[in-house]
Design a protein around this motif. Structure first.
Motif, PDB file in Angstrom:
ATOM      1  N   ILE A 170     125.574  22.505 -32.863  1.00 57.35           N
ATOM      2  CA  ILE A 170     126.926  22.235 -33.350  1.00 57.35           C
ATOM      3  C   ILE A 170     127.817  23.461 -33.145  1.00 57.35           C
ATOM      4  O   ILE A 170     127.460  24.583 -33.512  1.00 57.35           O
ATOM      5  CB  ILE A 170     126.919  21.838 -34.836  1.00 57.35           C
ATOM      6  CG1 ILE A 170     126.050  20.599 -35.040  1.00 57.35           C
ATOM      7  CG2 ILE A 170     128.341  21.565 -35.332  1.00 57.35           C
ATOM      8  CD1 ILE A 170     125.950  20.169 -36.493  1.00 57.35           C
ATOM      9  N   HIS A 171     128.947  23.249 -32.495  1.00 61.01           N
ATOM     10  CA  HIS A 171     129.978  24.274 -32.348  1.00 61.01           C
ATOM     11  C   HIS A 171     131.234  23.737 -33.038  1.00 61.01           C
ATOM     12  O   HIS A 171     131.217  22.640 -33.600  1.00 61.01           O
ATOM     13  CB  HIS A 171     130.261  24.547 -30.875  1.00 61.01           C
ATOM     14  CG  HIS A 171     129.067  25.000 -30.093  1.00 61.01           C
ATOM     15  ND1 HIS A 171     128.673  26.311 -30.011  1.00 61.01           N
ATOM     16  CD2 HIS A 171     128.155  24.297 -29.373  1.00 61.01           C
ATOM     17  CE1 HIS A 171     127.580  26.398 -29.262  1.00 61.01           C
ATOM     18  NE2 HIS A 171     127.246  25.189 -28.863  1.00 61.01           N
ATOM     19  N   ASP A 172     132.314  24.495 -32.987  1.00 60.89           N
ATOM     20  CA  ASP A 172     133.555  23.995 -33.576  1.00 60.89           C
ATOM     21  C   ASP A 172     134.743  24.505 -32.778  1.00 60.89           C
ATOM     22  O   ASP A 172     134.948  25.710 -32.658  1.00 60.89           O
ATOM     23  CB  ASP A 172     133.644  24.426 -35.041  1.00 60.89           C
ATOM     24  CG  ASP A 172     134.775  23.699 -35.765  1.00 60.89           C
ATOM     25  OD1 ASP A 172     134.475  22.969 -36.722  1.00 60.89           O
ATOM     26  OD2 ASP A 172     135.947  23.864 -35.388  1.00 60.89           O
ATOM     27  N   VAL A 205     138.611  29.561 -30.470  1.00 62.04           N
ATOM     28  CA  VAL A 205     137.541  30.199 -31.214  1.00 62.04           C
ATOM     29  C   VAL A 205     136.466  29.170 -31.544  1.00 62.04           C
ATOM     30  O   VAL A 205     136.786  28.007 -31.783  1.00 62.04           O
ATOM     31  CB  VAL A 205     138.107  30.789 -32.540  1.00 62.04           C
ATOM     32  CG1 VAL A 205     137.029  31.485 -33.331  1.00 62.04           C
ATOM     33  CG2 VAL A 205     139.264  31.723 -32.267  1.00 62.04           C
ATOM     34  N   CYS A 206     135.196  29.586 -31.531  1.00 67.94           N
ATOM     35  CA  CYS A 206     134.147  28.722 -32.056  1.00 67.94           C
ATOM     36  C   CYS A 206     134.035  29.019 -33.545  1.00 67.94           C
ATOM     37  O   CYS A 206     133.834  30.162 -33.939  1.00 67.94           O
ATOM     38  CB  CYS A 206     132.804  28.966 -31.375  1.00 67.94           C
ATOM     39  SG  CYS A 206     131.495  27.948 -32.093  1.00 67.94           S
ATOM     40  N   ALA A 207     134.199  27.984 -34.377  1.00 72.00           N
ATOM     41  CA  ALA A 207     134.250  28.194 -35.821  1.00 72.00           C
ATOM     42  C   ALA A 207     133.018  27.652 -36.530  1.00 72.00           C
ATOM     43  O   ALA A 207     133.068  27.290 -37.694  1.00 72.00           O
ATOM     44  CB  ALA A 207     135.517  27.566 -36.387  1.00 72.00           C
ATOM     45  N   GLU A 208     131.905  27.558 -35.809  1.00 64.42           N
ATOM     46  CA  GLU A 208     130.668  27.104 -36.445  1.00 64.42           C
ATOM     47  C   GLU A 208     129.560  28.048 -35.994  1.00 64.42           C
ATOM     48  O   GLU A 208     129.349  28.192 -34.785  1.00 64.42           O
ATOM     49  CB  GLU A 208     130.357  25.663 -36.024  1.00 64.42           C
ATOM     50  CG  GLU A 208     129.105  25.080 -36.623  1.00 64.42           C
ATOM     51  CD  GLU A 208     129.243  24.800 -38.113  1.00 64.42           C
ATOM     52  OE1 GLU A 208     130.255  24.190 -38.504  1.00 64.42           O
ATOM     53  OE2 GLU A 208     128.363  25.215 -38.876  1.00 64.42           O
ATOM     54  N   LEU A 209     128.865  28.667 -36.944  1.00 65.77           N
ATOM     55  CA  LEU A 209     127.796  29.599 -36.588  1.00 65.77           C
ATOM     56  C   LEU A 209     126.774  28.876 -35.705  1.00 65.77           C
ATOM     57  O   LEU A 209     126.151  27.916 -36.138  1.00 65.77           O
ATOM     58  CB  LEU A 209     127.123  30.133 -37.859  1.00 65.77           C
ATOM     59  CG  LEU A 209     126.030  31.171 -37.625  1.00 65.77           C
ATOM     60  CD1 LEU A 209     126.567  32.388 -36.894  1.00 65.77           C
ATOM     61  CD2 LEU A 209     125.384  31.583 -38.929  1.00 65.77           C
ATOM     62  N   CYS A 210     126.682  29.320 -34.421  1.00 64.66           N
ATOM     63  CA  CYS A 210     125.882  28.546 -33.478  1.00 64.66           C
ATOM     64  C   CYS A 210     124.795  29.369 -32.810  1.00 64.66           C
ATOM     65  O   CYS A 210     124.132  28.908 -31.894  1.00 64.66           O
ATOM     66  CB  CYS A 210     126.803  27.924 -32.429  1.00 64.66           C
ATOM     67  SG  CYS A 210     127.843  29.136 -31.593  1.00 64.66           S
ATOM     68  N   GLY A 211     124.587  30.599 -33.264  1.00 62.10           N
ATOM     69  CA  GLY A 211     123.534  31.430 -32.669  1.00 62.10           C
ATOM     70  C   GLY A 211     124.020  32.858 -32.498  1.00 62.10           C
ATOM     71  O   GLY A 211     125.102  33.215 -32.954  1.00 62.10           O
ATOM     72  N   GLY A 213     125.257  34.508 -30.091  1.00 63.25           N
ATOM     73  CA  GLY A 213     126.490  34.791 -29.370  1.00 63.25           C
ATOM     74  C   GLY A 213     127.716  34.138 -29.984  1.00 63.25           C
ATOM     75  O   GLY A 213     128.785  34.125 -29.384  1.00 63.25           O
ATOM     76  N   HIS A 214     127.579  33.579 -31.197  1.00 64.50           N
ATOM     77  CA  HIS A 214     128.690  32.862 -31.837  1.00 64.50           C
ATOM     78  C   HIS A 214     129.981  33.680 -31.849  1.00 64.50           C
ATOM     79  O   HIS A 214     131.056  33.174 -31.527  1.00 64.50           O
ATOM     80  CB  HIS A 214     128.279  32.480 -33.264  1.00 64.50           C
ATOM     81  CG  HIS A 214     129.410  32.118 -34.156  1.00 64.50           C
ATOM     82  ND1 HIS A 214     130.153  30.971 -33.973  1.00 64.50           N
ATOM     83  CD2 HIS A 214     129.957  32.755 -35.221  1.00 64.50           C
ATOM     84  CE1 HIS A 214     131.094  30.921 -34.906  1.00 64.50           C
ATOM     85  NE2 HIS A 214     130.999  31.986 -35.659  1.00 64.50           N
ATOM     86  N   ALA A 215     129.842  34.967 -32.202  1.00 67.34           N
ATOM     87  CA  ALA A 215     131.041  35.802 -32.338  1.00 67.34           C
ATOM     88  C   ALA A 215     131.772  36.005 -31.016  1.00 67.34           C
ATOM     89  O   ALA A 215     132.967  36.256 -31.006  1.00 67.34           O
ATOM     90  CB  ALA A 215     130.665  37.164 -32.938  1.00 67.34           C
ATOM     91  N   VAL A 216     131.045  35.881 -29.902  1.00 66.35           N
ATOM     92  CA  VAL A 216     131.714  36.095 -28.610  1.00 66.35           C
ATOM     93  C   VAL A 216     132.059  34.770 -27.941  1.00 66.35           C
ATOM     94  O   VAL A 216     132.542  34.738 -26.820  1.00 66.35           O
ATOM     95  CB  VAL A 216     130.842  36.948 -27.648  1.00 66.35           C
ATOM     96  CG1 VAL A 216     130.699  38.349 -28.180  1.00 66.35           C
ATOM     97  CG2 VAL A 216     129.484  36.309 -27.413  1.00 66.35           C
ATOM     98  N   MET A 217     131.843  33.649 -28.649  1.00 68.36           N
ATOM     99  CA  MET A 217     132.145  32.349 -28.058  1.00 68.36           C
ATOM    100  C   MET A 217     133.639  32.078 -28.193  1.00 68.36           C
ATOM    101  O   MET A 217     134.078  31.288 -29.008  1.00 68.36           O
ATOM    102  CB  MET A 217     131.327  31.248 -28.730  1.00 68.36           C
ATOM    103  CG  MET A 217     131.449  29.911 -28.013  1.00 68.36           C
ATOM    104  SD  MET A 217     130.217  28.741 -28.566  1.00 68.36           S
ATOM    105  CE  MET A 217     130.884  27.237 -27.879  1.00 68.36           C
ATOM    106  N   ARG A 218     134.387  32.799 -27.380  1.00 66.50           N
ATOM    107  CA  ARG A 218     135.834  32.694 -27.439  1.00 66.50           C
ATOM    108  C   ARG A 218     136.384  32.428 -26.063  1.00 66.50           C
ATOM    109  O   ARG A 218     135.783  32.792 -25.060  1.00 66.50           O
ATOM    110  CB  ARG A 218     136.431  34.002 -27.971  1.00 66.50           C
ATOM    111  CG  ARG A 218     136.254  34.105 -29.450  1.00 66.50           C
ATOM    112  CD  ARG A 218     136.541  35.495 -29.947  1.00 66.50           C
ATOM    113  NE  ARG A 218     136.541  35.473 -31.394  1.00 66.50           N
ATOM    114  CZ  ARG A 218     137.631  35.435 -32.133  1.00 66.50           C
ATOM    115  NH1 ARG A 218     138.813  35.466 -31.568  1.00 66.50           N
ATOM    116  NH2 ARG A 218     137.549  35.384 -33.446  1.00 66.50           N
TER     117      ARG A 218
HETATM  118 CU1  CUA Z   1     129.567  28.067 -30.710  1.00 66.46          CU
HETATM  119 CU2  CUA Z   1     129.748  29.337 -32.727  1.00 66.46          CU
END
Ligand code: CUA
Length: 352
Positions: A170-172, A205-211, A213-218
């Motif tokens: 799940i991403h956001d 921005v990805c607003a769902e903790l997804c692993g 690399g979540h913080a760089v999923m931009r």
């Molecule tokens: Cu994709 Cu957080």
């Protein structure tokens, strides 16, 4: 003193509420607004704050007053309070007032939701796919074809319907400047609408903790004029010529050799743009991702064996300042052998 505690609280509460509301409205809470949806949503937030501040002040004032007025004094340690059987009128009031408040606010919020999700006939449909740890975009074209990109480009003043997908977890999908946000859930398609109203570049921005690399999923969205959008679309539909020329020079010198080498490097460049470009900057491929190392410089002087390992087993060798576990480690399965050979040939040709 004893006669007017309620009057005192009302005065203190009214002053504190007024100050609180002024502060809440003066603070600039919101990011840039670049979509039609931003106006009604920001107004909704302002109304919520105007209503919430007096409620907060009421609860705090009554609590603080009770703590001070009914505090235990010396000699009262073993005393108990007087027996009470409740106060029906008070209970009716404190049930009815919040109920009316909640129903009104919910109705208002629902009206705003209906308003911002209104369907439009001339809407542009863009598919958004989240994958650890990058966003991809697909623009369906007349005739069943589609343009796949790692760049989100939208024309100003045209309603957009985002159809959101997820490849793995799940991403956001969140564009703060548009004020809209929706979960990307594997197996289903979620939808969200926005009508960009201001030219410029805004964060995605990805607003769902997804692993890891979540913080760089931009990523970013570029809102351009309708004319610039049409030009961009055309560039996306007919890029083959330019790519083949770039690949031919590079591939010809490659180890694969001959005409096959040129094709291989061209395939590699194409594979790079659609699979690697959203995370890696590479000048030759025209990509500008920032999640992973800038390959324009990081690859310099690497031999083909190392390049291959960097693609299929990315955690074996980590560039200083970056983290293991962020780059997908399954390219050996998700890409064909030919695509990987192409990537190696292409990267070898640009890193010389
Ligand atoms: Cu994709 Cu957080």
């Amino acid at each position: 003193m004893r006669r007017h505690p309620v009057a005192q609280m009302v005065i203190v509460g009214a002053i504190a509420s007024a100050i609180g509301i002024v502060i809440a409205l003066v603070i600039d809470w919101f990011p840039a607004d670049a979509a039609e949806q931003a106006g009604p949503i920001d107004t909704l937030y302002d109304v919520l704050m105007i209503v919430s501040v007096p409620v907060f002040v009421l609860v705090t004032t009554v609590t603080l007053f009770a703590v001070w007025r009914f505090r235990m004094r010396p000699g009262q340690e073993n005393e108990d309070g007087p027996p009470i059987h409740g106060n029906t009128r008070l209970e009716v009031i404190w049930t009815a007032v919040p109920a009316i408040l909640l129903v009104s606010l919910c109705s208002y919020a629902y009206a705003v939701l209906v308003d911002i999700e209104e369907k439009h006939d001339d809407q542009l449909v863009v598919h958004v796919t989240g994958q650890q740890f990058a966003w991809r975009y697909r623009y369906p074209q007349p005739g069943g074809r589609a343009i796949e990109t790692t760049a989100l480009v939208l024309p100003k003043d045209r309603p957009v319907l985002f159809k959101v997908h997820a490849e793995d977890v799940i991403h956001d999908f969140w564009v703060p400047a548009f004020r809209v946000k929706i979960d990307a859930v594997p197996g289903i398609t979620t939808e969200v609408r926005a009508t960009p109203t201001k030219l410029g570049r805004y964060p995605v921005v990805c607003a769902e903790l997804c692993g890891l690399g979540h913080a760089v999923m931009r990523s970013s969205v570029r809102v351009v004029t309708p004319a610039a959008y049409d030009r961009w679309l055309q560039e996306q539909t007919a890029p083959a010529g330019g790519e083949a020329t770039g690949g031919a020079t590079a591939g010809g010198e490659g180890e694969a050799g001959g005409g096959g080498g040129a094709d291989l490097a061209a395939l590699g460049r194409e594979t790079f743009v659609s699979n690697c470009g959203s995370c890696h900057t590479l000048a030759d491929a025209g990509t500008s991702g920032a999640a992973g190392p800038d390959l324009t410089t990081a690859l310099r002087g690497q031999d083909e064996a190392t390049l291959r390992e960097d693609i299929v087993a990315p955690d074996a060798r980590i560039t200083e300042g970056y983290q293991a576990g962020v780059m997908p480690d399954n390219f050996a399965e998700t890409l064909s052998a030919e695509q990987i050979d192409g990537l190696v040939a292409y990267l070898a040709s640009v890193s010389r």
